[in-house]
Enzyme design. Structure first.
Site, PDB file in Angstrom:
ATOM      1  N   HIS A  93       0.641  -1.035   0.106  1.00 40.38           N
ATOM      2  CA  HIS A  93       0.227  -0.280  -0.320  1.00 40.38           C
ATOM      3  C   HIS A  93       1.131   1.354   0.212  1.00 40.38           C
ATOM      4  O   HIS A  93       2.464   1.507   0.799  1.00 40.38           O
ATOM      5  CB  HIS A  93      -0.368   0.075   1.404  1.00 40.38           C
ATOM      6  CG  HIS A  93      -2.013   1.242   0.918  1.00 40.38           C
ATOM      7  ND1 HIS A  93      -1.827   2.154   1.742  1.00 40.38           N
ATOM      8  CD2 HIS A  93      -3.591   1.445   0.668  1.00 40.38           C
ATOM      9  CE1 HIS A  93      -3.043   2.831   1.762  1.00 40.38           C
ATOM     10  NE2 HIS A  93      -4.322   1.991   1.486  1.00 40.38           N
ATOM     11  N   ASP A  96       3.394  -4.195   7.939  1.00 40.72           N
ATOM     12  CA  ASP A  96       2.089  -3.484   8.101  1.00 40.72           C
ATOM     13  C   ASP A  96       0.228  -3.938   7.862  1.00 40.72           C
ATOM     14  O   ASP A  96       0.551  -5.068   7.498  1.00 40.72           O
ATOM     15  CB  ASP A  96       2.345  -2.258   6.618  1.00 40.72           C
ATOM     16  CG  ASP A  96       0.715  -1.994   6.497  1.00 40.72           C
ATOM     17  OD1 ASP A  96      -0.108  -1.984   6.924  1.00 40.72           O
ATOM     18  OD2 ASP A  96       0.575  -1.826   5.446  1.00 40.72           O
ATOM     19  N   GLN A 139      -4.394  -4.836   7.859  1.00 46.44           N
ATOM     20  CA  GLN A 139      -5.693  -6.212   7.033  1.00 46.44           C
ATOM     21  C   GLN A 139      -5.207  -7.023   7.233  1.00 46.44           C
ATOM     22  O   GLN A 139      -5.859  -7.681   7.061  1.00 46.44           O
ATOM     23  CB  GLN A 139      -5.128  -6.039   5.743  1.00 46.44           C
ATOM     24  CG  GLN A 139      -5.425  -5.529   3.967  1.00 46.44           C
ATOM     25  CD  GLN A 139      -7.918  -4.277   4.293  1.00 46.44           C
ATOM     26  OE1 GLN A 139      -8.007  -4.764   4.985  1.00 46.44           O
ATOM     27  NE2 GLN A 139      -6.771  -2.986   4.127  1.00 46.44           N
TER      28      GLN A 139
HETATM   29  N1  C6P Z   1      -6.500   0.590   3.051  1.00 46.41           N
HETATM   30  C1  C6P Z   1      -7.958   0.699   1.382  1.00 46.41           C
HETATM   31  O1  C6P Z   1      -9.628   0.523   0.975  1.00 46.41           O
HETATM   32  P1  C6P Z   1      -4.799   4.339   7.321  1.00 46.41           P
HETATM   33  O2  C6P Z   1      -5.462   4.947   5.931  1.00 46.41           O
HETATM   34  O3  C6P Z   1      -3.507   4.274   7.502  1.00 46.41           O
HETATM   35  O4  C6P Z   1      -5.695   3.512   8.361  1.00 46.41           O
HETATM   36  O5  C6P Z   1      -4.181   2.513   6.440  1.00 46.41           O
HETATM   37  C2  C6P Z   1      -3.910   2.389   5.716  1.00 46.41           C
HETATM   38  C3  C6P Z   1      -3.365   1.266   4.377  1.00 46.41           C
HETATM   39  C4  C6P Z   1      -1.523   0.376   5.204  1.00 46.41           C
HETATM   40  N2  C6P Z   1      -1.496  -0.672   4.784  1.00 46.41           N
HETATM   41  C5  C6P Z   1      -2.671  -0.787   4.166  1.00 46.41           C
HETATM   42  C6  C6P Z   1      -2.081  -2.619   3.471  1.00 46.41           C
HETATM   43  C7  C6P Z   1      -4.074  -0.909   4.072  1.00 46.41           C
HETATM   44  O6  C6P Z   1      -5.119  -1.765   3.195  1.00 46.41           O
HETATM   45  C8  C6P Z   1      -4.381   0.486   4.212  1.00 46.41           C
HETATM   46  C9  C6P Z   1      -5.677   1.508   4.049  1.00 46.41           C
HETATM   47  C10 C6P Z   1      -7.945   1.214   2.475  1.00 46.41           C
HETATM   48  O7  C6P Z   1      -7.773  -0.990   1.395  1.00 46.41           O
HETATM   49  C11 C6P Z   1      -7.442   2.280   2.185  1.00 46.41           C
HETATM   50  S1  C6P Z   1      -6.537   3.186   1.272  1.00 46.41           S
END
Ligand code: C6P
Length: 419
Positions: free
Chosen positions: A126, A203, A206
């Site tokens: 991501h 990270d 998910q």
């Molecule tokens: N993915 C999706 O629709 P935040 O925005 O900081 O809470 O999370 C960011 C983030 C980081 N790593 C992974 C693997 C993610 O999936 C996400 C957020 C959302 O897939 C919003 S783009």
């Protein structure tokens, strides 16, 4: 094989905790990888803070401030237990996964990364686990290296060990891909990275919401996740770090709460976790997250994982019946979390999501903040359905029927245009 004992999820009862599903027709909410819905106990806990003991924390010498401080710190304990952190002070509250990763890139990165050092990532990251490392590389002259993926969306380990050298200082890896759903074998990645002396940040945006993650068992150095993807409110995230690393790191943001004493020209800093929590934090949100942790653990994470696997397997089979559909990611649901990305021949994913919305079915379409992965898949975007504990087989059936209708509608309108 040892099978864990648990009650299966009582999805019907769970759905009653989410007022958003009380509509007719009920919302088929299949965009949980983006952000989940909030159950009543979480909203009630935040309401209780605002209605009965709202005040700032760690500073008031009066009852309601002490109560707010206790509830905020209780939330930290619950999060520490959830991921099995050895000590509560290893849990830092941030705004989200993105901020947690940036904190490491700035604070740990500023004292540990130099010109020529290498940071190993994967092509499925991501943007939140990519752009902070690009910025760090630009500031320091470090180099980014990438683990490729196979056509099935699994990490390609053929060249992985060549990427790891004594120059590797950090491996930054997503536990679960937000696009492909791939569950990466991070345990072996962590062992291999440590063997060359590199640190590992996971990270877990998910993964933590969907299955049991144990930081001591993984032996990861840092782990980041967001409250809003696990039934919690927006505006609260978590960073876990190994104690000796967090203690050595300089502060990220400066200001109130993070100091021990301040002179005109210089300051000394507070102990963990306060050193990394400058300013008034997201108090109601942290309390809400604590209750979200209670909610998903009472539902039972093992049962939640089994439920999502069932939905995923069913969705895989149903969606594959649709002509002209391409599913991305591993073909075996066992290597995946509850995320299913797809494209339908000749139909833009935005049209797919727009038409489904007219049937009260919410999915996401776009690049999912993973543009290098889109490039690798040779697509500009995908449609994506993602599951959580309140989703049902009926939601998947409605998705399937909605996609069939979308295909009919688009084929008819394309024929009209040609004719
Ligand atoms: N993915 C999706 O629709 P935040 O925005 O900081 O809470 O999370 C960011 C983030 C980081 N790593 C992974 C693997 C993610 O999936 C996400 C957020 C959302 O897939 C919003 S783009």
């Amino acid at each position: 094989m040892h099978t864990p004992h648990f009650r299966p999820l009582d999805v019907e009862r769970i759905r009653k905790d989410f007022p958003i599903f009380a509509t007719t027709p009920p919302l088929a909410f299949l965009d949980n990888a983006s952000s989940t819905q909030t159950p009543r106990p979480v909203v009630e806990a935040m309401d209780a803070y605002y209605n009965t003991y709202r005040s700032n924390i760690h500073r008031g010498i009066y009852r309601i401030s002490e109560e707010a401080t206790a509830q905020y710190e209780r939330a930290r304990e619950k999060v520490a237990q959830l991921v099995n952190a050895p000590r509560t002070r290893q849990i830092i509250f941030t705004r989200n996964t993105t901020e947690s990763i940036n904190l490491i890139a700035y604070s740990w990165g500023s004292t540990n990364i130099q010109e020529g050092d290498e940071i190993v990532l994967t092509v499925m990251e991501h943007h939140s686990n990519l752009v902070p490392w690009q910025l760090l590389a630009q500031r320091t002259g470090a180099v980014l290296r990438f683990i490729e993926i196979t056509d099935e969306g699994l990490l390609d380990f053929t060249h992985f060990h060549d990427l790891l050298t004594e120059k590797t200082k950090l491996v930054a890896i997503g536990h679960v891909s937000n696009v492909l759903g791939t569950i990466n074998p991070i345990q072996s990645v962590i062992t291999a990275a440590h063997a060359v002396g590199a640190k590992v940040i996971v990270d877990a945006a998910q993964s933590v919401p969907h299955f049991q993650v144990d930081v001591q068992q993984l032996d990861c150095d840092f782990l980041a996740f967001s409250g809003h993807k696990m039934c919690g409110p927006t505006g609260i995230g978590v960073l876990y770090g190994k104690l000796e690393l967090l203690e050595e790191m300089p502060p990220f943001l400066g200001g109130g709460s993070m100091i021990r004493s301040v002179e005109r020209d210089v300051s000394s800093y507070a102990e963990l976790p306060a050193k990394f929590e400058a300013g008034t934090p997201s108090i109601a949100e942290a309390i809400g997250l604590g209750h979200a942790v209670d909610y998903i653990t009472q539902a039972n994470l093992a049962a939640l994982q089994v439920h999502e696997q069932e939905l995923l397997k069913y969705a895989h089979n149903r969606l594959q019946e649709i002509e002209g559909i391409t599913l991305y990611g591993p073909s075996s649901p066992h290597q995946k979390a509850g995320v299913i990305s797809f494209n339908m021949e000749g139909i833009h994913p935005h049209d797919v999501a727009g038409i489904l919305d007219t049937h009260s079915i919410a999915i996401r379409a776009g690049h999912h903040c993973a543009q290098p992965l889109m490039k690798r898949l040779d697509v500009i975007a995908t449609a994506r359905a993602s599951f959580y504990l309140y989703n049902t087989i009926e939601d998947v059936d409605r998705l399937y029927e909605g996609l069939c209708r979308t295909q009919d509608l688009m084929t008819r309108s394309q024929r009209r245009r040609v004719g």
